[in-house]
Design an enzyme around this catalytic site. Structure first.
Site, PDB file in Angstrom:
ATOM      1  N   ASP A 109      -9.565 -53.093 -87.998  1.00 31.18           N
ATOM      2  CA  ASP A 109      -9.522 -53.342 -89.434  1.00 31.18           C
ATOM      3  C   ASP A 109      -9.181 -54.823 -89.619  1.00 31.18           C
ATOM      4  O   ASP A 109      -9.241 -55.598 -88.652  1.00 31.18           O
ATOM      5  CB  ASP A 109      -8.513 -52.415 -90.136  1.00 31.18           C
ATOM      6  N   GLY A 137      15.856  -4.149 -43.071  1.00 32.34           N
ATOM      7  CA  GLY A 137      14.944  -3.147 -42.522  1.00 32.34           C
ATOM      8  C   GLY A 137      13.876  -2.638 -43.472  1.00 32.34           C
ATOM      9  O   GLY A 137      13.214  -1.632 -43.186  1.00 32.34           O
ATOM     10  N   HIS A 152       2.725 -25.086 -41.686  1.00 38.60           N
ATOM     11  CA  HIS A 152       3.698 -25.176 -40.600  1.00 38.60           C
ATOM     12  C   HIS A 152       3.834 -23.816 -39.923  1.00 38.60           C
ATOM     13  O   HIS A 152       3.454 -22.788 -40.485  1.00 38.60           O
ATOM     14  CB  HIS A 152       5.066 -25.637 -41.134  1.00 38.60           C
ATOM     15  N   ARG A 178      -1.882 -15.903 -51.834  1.00 35.67           N
ATOM     16  CA  ARG A 178      -1.110 -16.969 -52.476  1.00 35.67           C
ATOM     17  C   ARG A 178      -0.862 -17.988 -51.377  1.00 35.67           C
ATOM     18  O   ARG A 178      -0.316 -17.659 -50.325  1.00 35.67           O
ATOM     19  CB  ARG A 178       0.188 -16.413 -53.044  1.00 35.67           C
ATOM     20  N   ASP A 217       0.953 -20.879 -49.703  1.00 38.14           N
ATOM     21  CA  ASP A 217       2.244 -21.555 -49.696  1.00 38.14           C
ATOM     22  C   ASP A 217       2.045 -23.072 -49.606  1.00 38.14           C
ATOM     23  O   ASP A 217       1.134 -23.547 -48.928  1.00 38.14           O
ATOM     24  CB  ASP A 217       3.047 -21.047 -48.498  1.00 38.14           C
ATOM     25  N   GLU A 263       0.532 -22.433 -54.590  1.00 40.91           N
ATOM     26  CA  GLU A 263       1.903 -22.747 -55.000  1.00 40.91           C
ATOM     27  C   GLU A 263       1.966 -24.217 -55.412  1.00 40.91           C
ATOM     28  O   GLU A 263       1.970 -25.115 -54.572  1.00 40.91           O
ATOM     29  CB  GLU A 263       2.895 -22.496 -53.864  1.00 40.91           C
ATOM     30  N   HIS A 285      11.724 -15.992 -55.022  1.00 47.27           N
ATOM     31  CA  HIS A 285      12.666 -16.142 -53.911  1.00 47.27           C
ATOM     32  C   HIS A 285      13.216 -17.563 -53.812  1.00 47.27           C
ATOM     33  O   HIS A 285      14.172 -17.808 -53.081  1.00 47.27           O
ATOM     34  CB  HIS A 285      11.977 -15.752 -52.600  1.00 47.27           C
ATOM     35  N   ASP A 286      12.598 -18.506 -54.534  1.00 48.23           N
ATOM     36  CA  ASP A 286      13.030 -19.909 -54.480  1.00 48.23           C
ATOM     37  C   ASP A 286      13.859 -20.328 -55.693  1.00 48.23           C
ATOM     38  O   ASP A 286      14.198 -21.508 -55.819  1.00 48.23           O
ATOM     39  CB  ASP A 286      11.804 -20.828 -54.384  1.00 48.23           C
ATOM     40  N   ASP A 335      19.191 -19.021 -53.249  1.00 51.58           N
ATOM     41  CA  ASP A 335      18.965 -18.459 -51.923  1.00 51.58           C
ATOM     42  C   ASP A 335      20.250 -18.613 -51.092  1.00 51.58           C
ATOM     43  O   ASP A 335      20.832 -19.682 -51.055  1.00 51.58           O
ATOM     44  CB  ASP A 335      17.804 -19.227 -51.287  1.00 51.58           C
ATOM     45  N   ARG A 370      17.958 -13.093 -52.939  1.00 51.82           N
ATOM     46  CA  ARG A 370      17.131 -12.310 -52.010  1.00 51.82           C
ATOM     47  C   ARG A 370      17.874 -11.077 -51.511  1.00 51.82           C
ATOM     48  O   ARG A 370      17.656 -10.628 -50.381  1.00 51.82           O
ATOM     49  CB  ARG A 370      16.697 -13.187 -50.834  1.00 51.82           C
TER      50      ARG A 370
END
Length: 611
Positions: free
Chosen positions: A89, A177, A252, A334, A336, A365, A438-439, A506, A510
């Site tokens: 402008d 178990g 890993h 899934r 990791d 993930e 679990h995390d 953790d 768990r």
């Protein structure tokens, strides 16, 4: 009056909403007040990879009230783009940028861009999961039918009411178990909860209780059962319309494994034992044998060389690990730490899964926005139409918890706007919406006003919520799950959340499933949510935010013939919603003309749309 209006998640400003298909014409509209005498209005696109800039002029479309409407059309090749508007402008050059909520904002500074993802068609279909409910199980911690086997280096809780071990000790990992036979015994329980998918944490042989430290990819951990037991679980679950997906851990292995064999527990010569090992080149040693590359510095998880042809073949070959478990009955994976997988390896993983089972789902993930994720200096292509089907939606946990703790829906609204804008529709519909894993801390504990995140493990081990604290947290858990049951994507229940299990970090998140101490308050609510979730609008219905005050989260799920309106009221006063001829899905009855939603409650109203 706003001088400039643009919103990429509304179809009267951008069509289609969200990412574009390659070479698909997309249309953009913007409203600018007539009080601005502008010239040279353009959309400016910058391609993310090579920084190529494209200018697209906008033409005047119409005048409407105090605004001029401008528009343009543009098609793009596959890629990630960033865009903003600019005009001139009498005062010079100005920009229209995205504010934190993706609305338009005028600036004279370098603009903050909107995102546009352009992808290949998603030709792979896993729509069988639409409208479903996922249930995550750590096998060792769910249900013990009988003890099948025991690790030589570990401790078995004879009494499943005993708490987890958290201190380092010479015993090794503790086990309860839980096994496949135990899950089999509880399939009716899961079916009554509306579960359509069981997501199992890793099941391959490993030294730990969590199994992310793979010892032998080709062997199921004997504590869980045999290959026949797993196949029987998959087949029996299938008869109850429940599918099984697995956790794929391919970045890993464990230090205690066939491949690394740090403790000489396997008959093979592992990489740690000799440079002459056939597995030596699978790993990267900085100073043999004790200094090597591992996942985030955890020495018990040595990282694998993903370019090694033998390793790649073992995982992705025709007779490899992926094919083995899909043939045994799994219906997807899934993946990791998918950010740690290089693109060539990831593509081979995806291709093998889809060649083996055409409708298998693959979820990655990823803890952040996966549409523009950069990992190790490289922009990832997860949603280019040829890689992941979707991801774990960790940000939704943060957004939902924030809303219920602060009574402000701003982060939740922002998160959903970004997902609708950034994620292809099929990805959005397949998001794995987890509120606990679990995390993380369990959801109930996350809502505790007594729990402190800075506590030591010793302090965490003794923590139990007070009666008043727990009662208030339960109400928030119910609302949190109600929200994710109604949002796009698939809600994922972390085992035990539905019975009010507590758990800090953790390993306290768990614990073994509290079968003898089930709080059914949340359980009954989840069954009601499962009944409501069967509505068609929750399978593929589009998401549409409804304007509301900050303490109310109001949205719709819409199909061509119906809409479901969801209202979560965290304000201190009741609110009234015009219901018309709606059906109240929670009360299972026709609604009054005006529906009153009490504080800290939710309303779910279904309306037929005129054809």
């Amino acid at each position: 009056m706003k001088p400039i209006i643009y919103n990429p998640i509304q179809s009267n400003y951008k069509s289609p909403i969200g990412p574009f298909l390659e070479n698909e014409n997309g249309t953009f509209w913007i409203q600018i007040t007539k009080a601005y005498h502008i010239r040279g209005l353009s959309l400016v696109f910058c391609r993310d990879d090579d920084k190529t800039v494209t200018y697209c002029p906008l033409a005047l479309l119409k005048e409407e009230g105090d605004y001029n409407w401008y528009h343009t059309e543009k098609a793009f090749p596959v890629g990630l783009y960033w865009y903003y508007f600019q005009f001139e402008d009498v005062y010079g050059l100005h920009y229209v940028e995205a504010d934190s909520m993706l609305s338009a904002r005028l600036t004279d500074q370098p603009p903050h861009s909107w995102q546009l993802l352009v992808h290949h068609p998603f030709t792979h279909s896993c729509d069988w999961i639409n409208g479903g409910i996922i249930y995550q199980i750590m096998v060792d911690r769910f249900y013990r039918s009988e003890v099948l086997a025991m690790k030589k280096h570990g401790f078995l809780h004879r009494d499943t009411n005993e708490d987890v071990l958290y201190q380092k000790n010479k015993i090794g990992f503790d086990f309860y178990g839980g096994n496949f036979a135990g899950i089999m015994e509880k399939l009716d329980y899961l079916a009554e909860l509306g579960v359509s998918v069981i997501y199992l944490n890793p099941i391959a042989e490993a030294a730990s209780n969590h199994k992310y430290d793979t010892g032998d990819y080709f062997s199921i951990d004997p504590m869980f059962g045999t290959e026949d037991d797993f196949s029987l679980l998959c087949e029996t679950a299938k008869q109850k319309n429940i599918s099984i997906i697995l956790d794929g851990v391919f970045n890993h292995t464990g230090e205690d494994s066939i491949y690394f064999n740090k403790y000489n527990r396997y008959p093979t010569i592992g990489a740690y034992q000799s440079k002459d090992s056939v597995y030596y080149d699978w790993y990267t040693f900085y100073h043999f044998p004790d200094e090597y590359r591992s996942w985030w510095g955890f020495e018990n998880l040595p990282a694998v060389n993903q370019n090694h042809p033998d390793y790649v073949e073992m995982i992705t070959g025709k007779n490899g690990v992926l094919s083995k478990y899909l043939q045994l009955g799994a219906r997807g994976y899934r993946l990791d730490v998918v950010d740690e997988l290089n693109e060539v390896f990831l593509d081979k993983i995806i291709n093998r899964i889809r060649e083996e089972k055409a409708d298998a789902i693959v979820v990655g993930e990823v803890w952040e926005d996966a549409s523009n994720k950069t990992a190790y200096g490289k922009r990832r292509n997860y949603f280019n139409g040829r890689q992941l089907d979707s991801v774990m939606n960790y940000p939704i946990r943060l957004a939902v918890v924030s809303f219920l703790q602060t009574q402000s829906a701003s982060l939740l609204k922002k998160t959903m706007r970004e997902w609708v804008d950034h994620y292809p529709l099929t990805v959005l519909n397949h998001l794995m919406n987890s509120l606990s894993t679990h995390d993380t801390e369990r959801l109930l504990t996350a809502f505790s006003t007594e729990y402190q995140n800075s506590w030591s493990k010793e302090q965490q081990s003794h923590f139990k919520m007070g009666e008043r604290d727990r009662k208030q947290a339960i109400q928030k858990v119910k609302l949190a799950y109600a929200i994710v049951y109604m949002l796009p994507g698939i809600p994922c229940i972390y085992y035990g959340d539905e019975i009010g299990m507590e758990g800090t970090k953790d390993p306290f998140s768990r614990r073994y499933f509290a079968w003898e101490k089930m709080d059914t308050t949340i359980l009954h609510w989840m069954k009601e949510l499962a009944r409501i979730r069967k509505e068609d609008a929750f399978k593929t219905g589009i998401y549409e935010e409804v304007a509301s005050v900050d303490s109310v989260y109001h949205f719709k799920r819409k199909t061509s013939f119906e809409e479901i309106e969801i209202i979560v009221n965290l304000s201190p006063e009741p609110i009234e919603i015009e219901a018309g001829k709606a059906f109240d899905l929670l009360e299972n009855t026709s609604a009054e003309e005006y529906k009153k939603i009490a504080p800290n409650q939710i309303g779910v109203l279904k309306k037929r749309l005129l054809q």
